[in-house]
Scaffold this motif. Structure first.
Motif, PDB file in Angstrom:
ATOM      1  N   LYS A 232       0.856  -1.189   0.000  1.00 31.49           N
ATOM      2  CA  LYS A 232       0.000   0.000   0.000  1.00 31.49           C
ATOM      3  C   LYS A 232       0.887   1.232   0.000  1.00 31.49           C
ATOM      4  N   LEU A 233       0.320   2.338  -0.495  1.00 30.09           N
ATOM      5  CA  LEU A 233       1.081   3.577  -0.628  1.00 30.09           C
ATOM      6  C   LEU A 233       0.562   4.616   0.352  1.00 30.09           C
ATOM      7  N   SER A 234       1.466   5.162   1.128  1.00 24.51           N
ATOM      8  CA  SER A 234       1.110   6.286   2.005  1.00 24.51           C
ATOM      9  C   SER A 234       1.229   7.571   1.197  1.00 24.51           C
ATOM     10  N   LEU A 235       0.707   8.647   1.736  1.00 23.17           N
ATOM     11  CA  LEU A 235       0.852   9.945   1.072  1.00 23.17           C
ATOM     12  C   LEU A 235       2.331  10.293   0.949  1.00 23.17           C
ATOM     13  N   ALA A 236       3.123   9.995   1.973  1.00 26.33           N
ATOM     14  CA  ALA A 236       4.561  10.285   1.929  1.00 26.33           C
ATOM     15  C   ALA A 236       5.248   9.512   0.801  1.00 26.33           C
ATOM     16  N   GLU A 237       4.882   8.245   0.603  1.00 30.33           N
ATOM     17  CA  GLU A 237       5.467   7.460  -0.490  1.00 30.33           C
ATOM     18  C   GLU A 237       5.103   8.061  -1.840  1.00 30.33           C
ATOM     19  N   ILE A 238       3.872   8.494  -1.975  1.00 29.72           N
ATOM     20  CA  ILE A 238       3.422   9.071  -3.243  1.00 29.72           C
ATOM     21  C   ILE A 238       4.137  10.391  -3.501  1.00 29.72           C
ATOM     22  N   LEU A 239       4.250  11.233  -2.484  1.00 31.01           N
ATOM     23  CA  LEU A 239       4.950  12.505  -2.648  1.00 31.01           C
ATOM     24  C   LEU A 239       6.420  12.282  -3.014  1.00 31.01           C
ATOM     25  N   THR A 240       7.062  11.316  -2.370  1.00 32.56           N
ATOM     26  CA  THR A 240       8.460  11.004  -2.680  1.00 32.56           C
ATOM     27  C   THR A 240       8.600  10.492  -4.106  1.00 32.56           C
ATOM     28  N   ALA A 241       7.723   9.571  -4.498  1.00 32.44           N
ATOM     29  CA  ALA A 241       7.789   8.993  -5.846  1.00 32.44           C
ATOM     30  C   ALA A 241       7.541  10.048  -6.916  1.00 32.44           C
ATOM     31  N   ILE A 242       6.576  10.910  -6.675  1.00 32.55           N
ATOM     32  CA  ILE A 242       6.291  11.969  -7.650  1.00 32.55           C
ATOM     33  C   ILE A 242       7.470  12.922  -7.738  1.00 32.55           C
ATOM     34  N   ASN A 243       8.065  13.242  -6.604  1.00 34.69           N
ATOM     35  CA  ASN A 243       9.232  14.124  -6.598  1.00 34.69           C
ATOM     36  C   ASN A 243      10.388  13.516  -7.399  1.00 34.69           C
ATOM     37  N   GLU A 244      10.576  12.210  -7.294  1.00 31.34           N
ATOM     38  CA  GLU A 244      11.664  11.533  -8.005  1.00 31.34           C
ATOM     39  C   GLU A 244      11.363  11.335  -9.491  1.00 31.34           C
ATOM     40  N   HIS A 245      10.139  10.929  -9.812  1.00 26.87           N
ATOM     41  CA  HIS A 245       9.800  10.531 -11.184  1.00 26.87           C
ATOM     42  C   HIS A 245       9.087  11.618 -11.992  1.00 26.87           C
ATOM     43  N   TYR A 246       8.351  12.483 -11.326  1.00 27.24           N
ATOM     44  CA  TYR A 246       7.555  13.510 -12.002  1.00 27.24           C
ATOM     45  C   TYR A 246       7.700  14.842 -11.274  1.00 27.24           C
ATOM     46  N   PRO A 247       8.893  15.403 -11.211  1.00 20.23           N
ATOM     47  CA  PRO A 247       9.122  16.611 -10.398  1.00 20.23           C
ATOM     48  C   PRO A 247       8.309  17.831 -10.829  1.00 20.23           C
ATOM     49  N   HIS A 248       7.820  17.858 -12.060  1.00 21.00           N
ATOM     50  CA  HIS A 248       7.000  18.986 -12.507  1.00 21.00           C
ATOM     51  C   HIS A 248       5.648  19.021 -11.804  1.00 21.00           C
ATOM     52  N   ILE A 249       5.219  17.898 -11.225  1.00 21.32           N
ATOM     53  CA  ILE A 249       3.930  17.843 -10.543  1.00 21.32           C
ATOM     54  C   ILE A 249       4.061  18.211  -9.070  1.00 21.32           C
ATOM     55  N   ILE A 250       5.200  17.967  -8.459  1.00 26.20           N
ATOM     56  CA  ILE A 250       5.354  18.140  -7.015  1.00 26.20           C
ATOM     57  C   ILE A 250       5.023  19.551  -6.539  1.00 26.20           C
ATOM     58  N   LYS A 251       5.144  20.549  -7.408  1.00 27.87           N
ATOM     59  CA  LYS A 251       4.821  21.914  -6.988  1.00 27.87           C
ATOM     60  C   LYS A 251       3.332  22.093  -6.708  1.00 27.87           C
TER      61      LYS A 251
ATOM     62  N   ASP B  10      -8.603   7.320  -2.025  1.00 25.11           N
ATOM     63  CA  ASP B  10      -8.600   6.434  -0.855  1.00 25.11           C
ATOM     64  C   ASP B  10     -10.031   6.058  -0.480  1.00 25.11           C
ATOM     65  N   LYS B  11     -10.627   5.195  -1.277  1.00 26.49           N
ATOM     66  CA  LYS B  11     -12.037   4.817  -1.083  1.00 26.49           C
ATOM     67  C   LYS B  11     -12.253   4.066   0.221  1.00 26.49           C
ATOM     68  N   SER B  12     -11.251   3.311   0.668  1.00 29.55           N
ATOM     69  CA  SER B  12     -11.403   2.555   1.909  1.00 29.55           C
ATOM     70  C   SER B  12     -11.288   3.462   3.135  1.00 29.55           C
ATOM     71  N   GLY B  13     -10.707   4.655   2.949  1.00 25.11           N
ATOM     72  CA  GLY B  13     -10.575   5.598   4.046  1.00 25.11           C
ATOM     73  C   GLY B  13      -9.529   5.216   5.077  1.00 25.11           C
ATOM     74  N   ASP B  14      -8.607   4.339   4.696  1.00 28.02           N
ATOM     75  CA  ASP B  14      -7.600   3.876   5.657  1.00 28.02           C
ATOM     76  C   ASP B  14      -6.308   4.689   5.625  1.00 28.02           C
ATOM     77  N   GLY B  15      -6.272   5.765   4.837  1.00 27.35           N
ATOM     78  CA  GLY B  15      -5.086   6.606   4.792  1.00 27.35           C
ATOM     79  C   GLY B  15      -3.976   6.075   3.920  1.00 27.35           C
ATOM     80  N   SER B  16      -4.320   5.120   3.059  1.00 25.91           N
ATOM     81  CA  SER B  16      -3.331   4.587   2.126  1.00 25.91           C
ATOM     82  C   SER B  16      -4.015   4.210   0.819  1.00 25.91           C
ATOM     83  N   ILE B  17      -3.196   4.069  -0.215  1.00 28.73           N
ATOM     84  CA  ILE B  17      -3.703   3.662  -1.525  1.00 28.73           C
ATOM     85  C   ILE B  17      -3.249   2.237  -1.783  1.00 28.73           C
ATOM     86  N   GLU B  18      -4.218   1.356  -1.930  1.00 29.72           N
ATOM     87  CA  GLU B  18      -3.921  -0.027  -2.276  1.00 29.72           C
ATOM     88  C   GLU B  18      -3.940  -0.162  -3.792  1.00 29.72           C
ATOM     89  N   PHE B  19      -3.481  -1.296  -4.283  1.00 28.67           N
ATOM     90  CA  PHE B  19      -3.356  -1.489  -5.732  1.00 28.67           C
ATOM     91  C   PHE B  19      -4.681  -1.235  -6.448  1.00 28.67           C
TER      92      PHE B  19
END
Length: 126
Positions: free
Chosen positions: A11-30, A43-52
């Protein structure tokens, strides 16, 4: 792509997504606000993470919010991070709507009734 972002727990936390976007898609991080809103909507499950099974929804929301942020910045001609009624009308002149209809639409978006639209008040379908 999901596995590239994931730290191995499935599962992906918001921090993982922000880090990945910063590394792979830096034009979006702003557009961090847009990323946070996309995360929350996906996050449809509302658990604070993104599952596959929520990941494709996240990607769609990221694209929609990124496009919305770009449009917002185009309409915000004085770059003060808010849209006045005059900027709103000028931004919608291409739609050929009358000023009264635009005022009603502006008021429906300006949820806090400040006389300005801030990005957090803008919805992808509204």
């Amino acid at each position: 792509l999901f596995n590239t972002f994931d730290n191995g727990d499935g599962k992906l936390s918001l921090a993982e997504i922000l880090t990945a976007i910063n590394e792979h898609y830096p034009h979006i991080i702003k557009h961090k606000n847009a990323i946070k809103r996309a995360f929350k909507n996906a996050d449809k499950s509302g658990d604070g993470s993104i599952e596959f099974n929520e990941f494709s929804t996240l990607i769609r929301w990221l694209n929609r919010y990124d496009e919305l942020k770009k449009l917002f910045q185009q309409i915000d001609v004085n770059d003060d991070h808010q849209i006045s009624i005059n900027e709103f009308i000028k931004g919608h002149e291409l739609l050929n709507l009358n000023t009264q209809l635009l005022q009603l639409k502006f008021n429906s978006i300006d949820r806090n009734h400040s006389g300005y639209i801030i990005f957090d008040e803008v919805r992808p379908n509204g």
